[in-house]
Design an enzyme around this catalytic site. Structure first.
Site, PDB file in Angstrom:
ATOM      1  N   ASN A  80      62.481  41.973  33.080  1.00 49.95           N
ATOM      2  CA  ASN A  80      63.811  42.267  33.469  1.00 49.95           C
ATOM      3  C   ASN A  80      64.542  41.714  32.349  1.00 49.95           C
ATOM      4  O   ASN A  80      64.581  40.563  32.164  1.00 49.95           O
ATOM      5  CB  ASN A  80      64.222  41.853  34.750  1.00 49.95           C
ATOM      6  CG  ASN A  80      65.753  42.000  35.098  1.00 49.95           C
ATOM      7  OD1 ASN A  80      66.421  41.187  35.427  1.00 49.95           O
ATOM      8  ND2 ASN A  80      66.316  43.225  34.638  1.00 49.95           N
ATOM      9  N   TYR A  97      79.470  43.527  39.336  1.00 51.75           N
ATOM     10  CA  TYR A  97      78.841  44.761  39.755  1.00 51.75           C
ATOM     11  C   TYR A  97      77.134  44.756  40.043  1.00 51.75           C
ATOM     12  O   TYR A  97      76.920  45.493  41.416  1.00 51.75           O
ATOM     13  CB  TYR A  97      78.944  45.695  38.528  1.00 51.75           C
ATOM     14  CG  TYR A  97      78.392  47.300  38.772  1.00 51.75           C
ATOM     15  CD1 TYR A  97      79.072  47.961  39.740  1.00 51.75           C
ATOM     16  CD2 TYR A  97      77.308  47.409  38.400  1.00 51.75           C
ATOM     17  CE1 TYR A  97      78.554  49.260  39.900  1.00 51.75           C
ATOM     18  CE2 TYR A  97      76.523  48.834  38.886  1.00 51.75           C
ATOM     19  CZ  TYR A  97      77.229  49.486  39.632  1.00 51.75           C
ATOM     20  OH  TYR A  97      76.763  50.964  39.719  1.00 51.75           O
TER      21      TYR A  97
END
Lengths: 496, 496, 496, 496
Positions: free
Chosen positions: C135, C277
């Site tokens: 990631n 977000y």
């Protein structure tokens, strides 16, 4: 365009036929009281796969309700192990002995292919659920359908099999003592039905005996019924007898019982094309083994139409049986000079016209070293449209064949079949309106001979089943029963 | 076990519901004369997806024949672009203006899920093909079915919608001047039908008005009909009016015309549960906007059952509307302390009991920092079995909530619905045979209050649609029509 | 056109994003010694699904070899029960305690989507097989790749993760005492790796701490690692600590051990957009609970940009958290006036321009009765391209809103992210080269305010993690490390 | 258990072989400058399908990048029309003439079947992308792999083809003037490679000439390369010559050019089993037409082992060619008494042991009327494990054969093949450690004769390609090159 209302068009890929072979409608199977009947049905369907490749289905009873698995596609693709296990669990869930199944392989013309017409067809009515599967072609289904609609019936699908269900329901409602027999009496044309209700299998064969239907026994003694004996062979069942024309046979916990819905027609009408092309060479059909008949066709063909040649080539795979007979009779060497490609099936992407790759060349490879500068006899079972035969002959010529003599082990096909063989329209048949010489020219061969109708009948007839019990209408135009000449392809196509 | 006779179980994966939410049967849509009606139907089905997630289908007419695409699954999975293009090409192939479509989202209980019961259902009968789709539940379908079977009808599937087709066919055959109207007269229970024949759409709503059904116009002026106004909104159509109870409306090339098969019942029976749970919050149903009603339910709930607390938590997603009303009325802070996982759908693999992973925890994450040491009010729309509610309350307690006060924005559900809501069996409802205090103890909360029936009716009733026009039978047991108490779940399950 | 060389494009349907939301690259999970680790990984992947929806994969070790199941699609579609059972059987087949797994959810831009780039990536080299999942985003992968190619390396896929495998292999071959640490040292940019070899899991986090990575314990005491705490919560694991910047943690039969490949950078760079977000509202990220941060963003936004209004509307789902904070601070009623359609996913067929159906209207229904004639404040988390925001504002206006005041809970995004957030190209960002007033005009609202950078930092910073440890480069253009300005989108896209 | 790390096991259904036929690894094809090269490749792959049924793939160049479509399954299932159109659009997008393609059919043992090993294999390295496909088996791949791994290489898959890519990359990196030639020099064993880079095709054949590889021209004059001439025939290309042992041939915009990486070995080693079993009967292999060789094998078999009998039966399909030769030489009638079922493929559900249905009976039907009370000679091409042969002989005996004389058109197989034929382990071969008399007893036949090695060599040898150029190691144990006796099945299985 979406096909006419279809139950489940989601993902269904309906393959297009590659070549113009004649096709028949369907194979059927039924069993009662055998362990694991769905597995038996599965193997039987494999053996009958040549009778229909569009869809397959099995229905089993648990003693109360019917359970079905069916789908579009070949038997190997329709059934996974879990489906068979589930259906066998259904059959085993009855008290006492295992219940029964019926099964079906279906071929139908593309226009009305749909999951909704998949067989066996299951109907719900007053007496409970009834499943039905069909091999043949009814000639009065449209009339019966109209009558039923006018009486207030609503149909779900376009198949004639649904019409039969309604006729049975109607006979039951009007109090007929044997609704199934009464319904069978009202049907015209060729049919072999297998039906399953919660507690029994019933099978019925039309009074003319158009399509084959045989009774056998598994090694457990359980009765089974199948379109061809080859289905009995693969499951280790022994052949017992044919279902008689006009007979209804019931398989249930009491064993096998028989009754008649009609006397056999004085004009029996076994389909001779089963021997010529359809049935498995390993099957025993109308009392004779198909492969032996086909060898005899080849021998007789040599007798009728000898020709000076160097070698005999079978057109694989269907011409092989008669070609061995022809070669034996002629004494010419039998050589495999045309190699079929086993992998070019219905789903392959066909070459377009502008490509220099022909579909025939993909399907068959000619071995030039075998045919070059030779006078060859090619033996095939039949010619339908003639287009692919022409392409094959071209391939042989290009490979260097000096002379090509084509021998066909049946007469020219010039008439429609209303009884279950799916020939193209009559005007598309190469033999329609042409003499043998004209056909020869069109196919581009040095000589062409068809087996005579007499020759064909001599081969298939014997003491037990004389030649006059065969239907040869596709060759002779002599229909065993009156047929409405306005029966169009669309009507026929609704049958199975 | 294989599902009861199914047209195509090949590869169909029937998802199991994750949680015990009540479910309704189906959403419908119809259009006539609009360009690209299949695309309109597709978008409308999306907007109605909450009314049924099991299968979806669209039928279009080309002026002569009906063409259908339907499959098991969500709208997004059932239709690819090519299906819509094909169906729109069908509709466009009529002379003159574009033809029509009907469309359907279906929910049905697992037992009878099958492609064969997929809707719209298409029947073939004397007057031609007729497609039909249904939202509601008939209470006399089994009686009609038995009558028809005894008169000789054979059915294909187990759905009541097929029964309706047969009744129409039967009325036509016996010479009824308006077979559709005569058929509708014979039906009892809740129904909204959309029907498509080659040249028109017809829609009908039962005389009690149980389920919503509205008429609108696209920006092209073409008439459309849908279960909820939210389907009009997404295609940019304007709302015109409700279809009246007892009314049949025809959409065809002459526009919109109306007739009655029955006067509206003096005892109208709009389903109050549409406001409480089913309908989209963005829809206008029975004359009121759902979201506003739900906010009012929350406010009234505070009025009826106030409690000292620190924060108000909505149970997402269904409790959010009433929770905002409750928070506003109480003045307590509204906080999102329970986070739903959008990806845990029907097909995920549920944890087994021995695993320490709970399905509820996968579906909802509690934010400990929000609830810890707080007195919280949780607002939800309804409690059915109570098992998942209990698990959610446990999660909140484990996250540290000091006090949990559960407020439910409708009364306890204690009675069966025979009119289209798929509650579990009465004995599985947590409120059956239990007082509120007993339920509170079972759910493990500090206080529990349901909205009163009076309070509910005050919120939904207004001058135009007074409260006595609603059916509240699931709360009160007061059924607007007599129902056969022997109607079992299986019977109900056959409806849509 | 076929995608660039792909392992298996057969049937893979790569969905297109519907709306222009920013996206991040991937979520990771690892476990060692827990019973049924593949099932744990499966549930953890659900909880991390918001971090990547393109593909999912799990690799397990049997003590000798690695076994993988991965596929394109959502977790629920990639894994069937049998896959988990097989992988858990793999892990259980080790002697003694169960082995380990690593797992991955992947998002990547469409261009390079392919099964070949699916993760975890498995490499074979001298020391055995090694699986790796990632990631983040490396900023020097192209440089390393070029060096390796020039030294004779051949690559299979285009993913940077494969480059990392090669670097590790290379470090091993040149005799580095700790090849993994040496390899990590050579990498620049943002990364969280989970690696699996036959006998251990290793995890590593870049020295700047861009992406979150946490260590926890199952109730069995087995160590697990995940991108977010929400993955620990769903499997009932307790949070222990973050993996430190520059740390490598090993999970094996000896438990958990730690070493450093580098000291943490003096300029830590936690991605502030995780709070704004990306991360789940229920997660604890960089020491703070996301939902609480978001509520605070909304409160601060009211403080910075108050406006006279009647109601506050959240933009669902992402604006809900800050909208509740805004509503609380302002005292205005919080109302759900915009209803999201949960079923309009990535695969639905988008309306064409000529249709009068807008994709936004399908995704969101505005309730006119709520916004009509009102002064409304709409609160959303961010604006990227602005096109869908504009469409949403249009819908609100058409529904009758009198005034629309848009409040965004972060500053304008004007700069590229090289560290794992997949924004569109800078020139496609609505805020690039525009003042707030220009953006307001473009979006068609009556007032527009963004949260200030200072305001944002005040909300996220605290005593333990001061504000200066965050990366705010997408807002400020102030990059924590030097980046090659020629790094194009294509290069970035190869990362995960 | 999940297969060893696989790129995409999602939905991949790896079929199990039904019977114990020997199998070879793979067929290859390449073209440069022909219009629509992907369609040509597609048809060529059909013609080569007998060389590998596990997966298929085509790679095309657009002048810059390589584009691939490949998948598990038969050619007909792997490619839809759109794939071919896309790949042809890729090839056509080059400036000037169309570019090239390479294509591959793959067979591999089940253990390492996976999408990740699908071919053509595409690697990325310094000089750009390179695709490679392989027919044969390397005997030193494991050595090369170990060397590369020790030098720091990381591998993605387990296929030896990836090793070859790395060797080429390594030769390039160390500055070899002709890296491909240098790499080929380092390889030992049997190989035919086709390689594609952005601007050319290259093909290479090992110095011993184990596997066939031929050069042809389409009717447009474009050069093509294929494993067998049958692939040239189907696309209407003319045969030009064999690729020479030790030769590299380049196809590019300048036409065809040739160089050598090695002189042909003085000990050439054409695989004699290509003539006996593998190659299409329609192909010309090592200078002779396969079908003619096989007929000669049958004739020689009669000469060597005559027997008094009534009929000759071919074992379909592979024994047909030699059986016609045997029948012709013996003068006995050739009869098709064993009927293969064309539909029983790899995916059918095999009967369990407790069922009374045998897999062999499903695959073959014996016609009792043909064999009953006859002395029969059965001619087959080879016997491997012997188990299915035994079952077939049982079937013949049960059908009533009086005497069964089995004739095999090659010597007993007793030794491993390291050069591309996938025989089972030596200890599983029926002939291992058994005399012909022992095998006869085991198979349950009245007499058994194998063709002698001398007889075989007399049939295949001629003036142009003398018998000593053939490898007969599987019969004689006389290996043309030294092979490491520790090479286990697992190692071999990684080849193609």
């Amino acid at each position: 365009m979406p096909s006419q209302p279809s139950g489940n068009s989601g993902g269904t890929d309906i393959p297009m036929p590659v070549l113009d072979e004649p096709r028949e409608h369907c194979g059927v199977f039924a069993a009662w009281g055998a362990p694991n009947p769905a597995r038996l049905a599965y193997y039987a369907l494999f053996a009958l796969q040549h009778r229909g490749q569009e869809s397959a289905g099995i229905v089993a009873t648990d003693g109360e309700r019917l359970h079905r698995h069916s789908d579009m596609g070949l038997v190997a693709n329709v059934f996974a192990n879990e489906h068979l296990e589930e259906l066998d669990a259904v059959a085993a869930s009855r008290d006492g002995t295992p219940g029964g199944v019926i099964a079906h392989n279906r071929y139908s013309t593309t226009g009305v292919s749909s999951a909704e017409n998949a067989q066996p067809f299951v109907g719900q009515f007053a007496a409970g659920a009834l499943a039905i599967a069909h091999n043949g072609n009814l000639t009065n289904a449209h009339v019966l359908r109209r009558e039923l609609e006018e009486a207030g019936a609503a149909f779900h699908a376009t198949s004639d099999t649904e019409v039969v269900l309604h006729v049975i329901a109607h006979e039951a409602a009007r109090g007929a003592p044997d609704p199934l027999a009464s319904a069978m009496e009202r049907l015209e044309g060729a049919f072999c039905f297998v039906l399953l209700s919660r507690d029994r299998v019933e099978v019925a064969r039309d009074r003319h005996g158009w399509r084959p239907l045989v009774l056998g026994r598994t090694s457990d003694g359980a009765p089974v019924v199948a379109s061809e004996t080859v289905a009995l062979d693969v499951i280790g069942a022994t052949y017992e007898r044919e279902i008689e024309p006009g007979e209804i046979v019931t398989l249930n916990d009491d064993g096998v019982s028989s009754r008649r819905f009609a006397e056999p027609s004085p004009r029996l009408a076994h389909c001779v094309f089963e021997h010529v092309y359809f049935a498995s060479p390993a099957s025993r059909v109308f009392g004779s083994t198909v492969q032996l008949i086909r060898e005899k066709l080849g021998e007789t063909l040599w007798d009728e139409a000898p020709v000076a040649a160097d070698i005999v080539l079978p057109m694989p795979d269907s011409g092989r049986s008669s070609a061995t007979g022809f070669a034996r009779a002629s004494g010419y060497p039998y050589r495999e000079g045309i190699i079929p490609n086993r992998y070019v099936g219905r789903t392959f992407i066909k070459p377009t016209d502008e490509e220099r790759v022909s579909a025939v060349r993909l399907k068959l490879n000619v071995i030039a070293e075998i045919v070059r500068d030779k006078r060859i006899v090619v033996v095939d079972d039949s010619v339908v449209r003639g287009t692919t035969t022409r392409a094959k002959m071209d391939q042989l010529r290009k490979a260097g064949a000096k002379e090509i003599h084509l021998r066909i082990s049946c007469p020219p096909i010039r008439h429609a079949c209303y009884f279950g063989v799916d020939f193209p329209d009559v005007q598309q048949l190469v033999a329609t309106g042409r003499t043998t010489e004209q056909i020869r020219a069109l196919l581009g061969v040095d000589s062409l001979a068809y087996l005579s109708l007499d020759g064909l009948l001599r081969c298939v007839g014997n003491a037990d089943v004389p030649a006059d019990r065969y239907c040869t209408a596709c060759y002779s135009g002599d229909y065993p029963i009156a047929v409405d000449p306005s029966l169009r392809k669309e009507v026929l196509a609704k049958n199975c």
